[in-house]
Design an enzyme around this catalytic site. Structure first.
Site, PDB file in Angstrom:
ATOM      1  N   GLU A 169      -7.700  -7.794   5.180  1.00 17.79           N
ATOM      2  CA  GLU A 169      -6.981  -8.417   4.593  1.00 17.79           C
ATOM      3  C   GLU A 169      -6.211  -9.323   5.622  1.00 17.79           C
ATOM      4  OE1 GLU A 169      -5.027  -6.473   1.835  1.00 17.79           O
ATOM      5  OE2 GLU A 169      -6.858  -5.559   0.896  1.00 17.79           O
ATOM      6  N   TYR A 188       0.912  -1.380  -0.004  1.00 18.91           N
ATOM      7  CA  TYR A 188       0.078   0.079   0.037  1.00 18.91           C
ATOM      8  C   TYR A 188       0.864   1.381   0.073  1.00 18.91           C
ATOM      9  CZ  TYR A 188      -4.470  -2.717   0.482  1.00 18.91           C
ATOM     10  OH  TYR A 188      -5.188  -3.455   0.292  1.00 18.91           O
TER      11      TYR A 188
END
Length: 397
Positions: free
Chosen positions: A140, A98
């Site tokens: 996640e 990310y």
């Protein structure tokens, strides 16, 4: 929740960002793949990059998330986030990635919008990004824990033990773990990723629904050969159809996916599919049969013709084995009209739907959009209509 100082900035700039988000997303992917070409080769779907669907899906999800933050700040788009998180988990995405995405995305924003990106604007949209990213990272991580794997460590080797042609362009592959361990449990409706090495050395990944109910000693995926004219043209499904056979070893992920039957619910069901969207629905129907369910079930399937209807006999057997189930089929080609089937597109206008219905949809996006709109007109609440998209989720675009 956005900070008070960021809300007015995001609200004021959302139209500008929204108007440019597709251009921003295109430039973002160009920068990302220039920096890390292995991501395009081994993680991202090259077909969806070539046809622009992945770019449009990214743009739609960011715009939808930002709009929610300013227009409905007390809620989260949990369904959208769960769908993205499951897809990311099926690819082995981890938190560190990310930061890479953030760097190239904000470089693209600055390049496209130029001087409009003031310090305040950059800070506000940075907050939007990390609110979305951190939500996905947390989801996640929970998915990895539920699968009993470390973050991103999703892959196992599985051997093809059966190869069966279902239609002229659909084949089922039965799989067992190469190490002799049990294949593993999953929820009816979930999918796995399959990674194959293509002739150019790329290791491309695609998701395929598990088309058997949980509890079988083998996993089964049912793959339609994609021929959509896009370059690259269905390269993984084509490779599997042309090359994969009994005894071959495939790299397969742990199961993921949020379109699953909740346990213990006895509400009436609508299980609707079109084309290869039948695959997760077969798992749901087999599960209902194996658990002795007596809940009312309306099964709908649409296809080009009976000969193109993959797993049709299994679907019919499941419906016949359920005491309160019925099957309604629509086929486009009248020359192959079969039994009680109807021609044309699915039309629910004369279909009696029980109150309290929960709907599960899977198929091409136009099919699901039409069916969802019809169900909403029939009084089915939006919260009770669930769907699975094969490929990038373009629903919000």
């Amino acid at each position: 929740m956005l900070s008070p100082q960021s809300i007015p900035v995001v609200r004021a700039t959302l139209p500008v960002i929204g108007a440019a988000i597709d251009e921003i997303a295109e430039l973002f992917y160009a920068k990302l793949f220039a920096d890390r070409p292995e991501l395009l080769r081994d993680v991202f779907n090259r077909g969806n990059q070539a046809n622009g669907e992945q770019r449009r899906a990214l743009a739609g999800s960011i715009a939808a998330f930002a709009a929610m933050l300013v227009n409905d700040p007390d809620t989260r788009p949990d369904v959208m986030l769960a769908r993205i998180a499951n897809k990311h988990a099926s690819l082995g995405i981890t938190a560190s990635q990310y930061k890479l995405v953030h760097r190239h995305l904000f470089a693209a924003i600055g390049e496209v919008l130029g001087e409009a990106v003031t310090e305040a604007v950059a800070a506000a949209w940075d907050e939007v990004y990390w609110l979305m990213a951190n939500s996905l990272i947390a989801l996640e991580s929970r998915l990895y824990r539920a699968a009993n794997v470390a973050d991103g460590e999703i892959w196992r080797q599985m051997t093809i033990v059966e190869h069966r042609s279902e239609t002229s362009d659909v084949t089922s592959f039965a799989l067992v773990r190469t190490d002799g361990e049990p294949a593993g449990d999953y929820q009816p409706g979930q999918y796995v990723s399959v990674q194959v090495e293509l002739p150019d050395g790329a290791r491309q990944i695609r998701q395929y629904s598990l088309s058997h109910a949980p509890g079988n000693p083998q996993w089964r995926i049912t793959v339609k050969r994609v021929r959509d004219g896009v370059d690259p043209d269905g390269e993984v499904s084509s490779w599997l159809h042309a090359n994969a056979t009994v005894g071959d070893v495939l790299t397969v992920s742990a199961p993921f996916g949020e379109l699953v039957l909740p346990p213990g619910d006895e509400a009436p069901l609508l299980i609707a599919s079109a084309g290869i969207g039948v695959t997760p629905m077969i798992a749901m129907l087999e599960h209902l049969v194996s658990t002795g369910s007596s809940r009312p079930v309306t099964v709908i399937h649409a296809d080009r013709a009976p000969s193109a209807h993959a797993l049709r006999e299994e679907q019919e057997r499941c419906v016949a084995a359920l005491p309160n189930a019925r099957l309604l089929t629509w086929y486009e080609e009248p020359r192959e009209f079969s039994g009680q089937s109807r021609t044309g597109r699915v039309d629910l206008s004369d279909v009696d739907l029980p109150k309290g219905l929960i709907a599960y949809l899977c198929g091409p996006l136009p099919f699901m959009r039409d069916l969802r709109a019809n169900l909403l007109l029939r009084g089915v609440p939006a919260r009770d209509i669930h769907y699975e998209v094969f490929g990038p989720d373009l629903w919000l675009v």
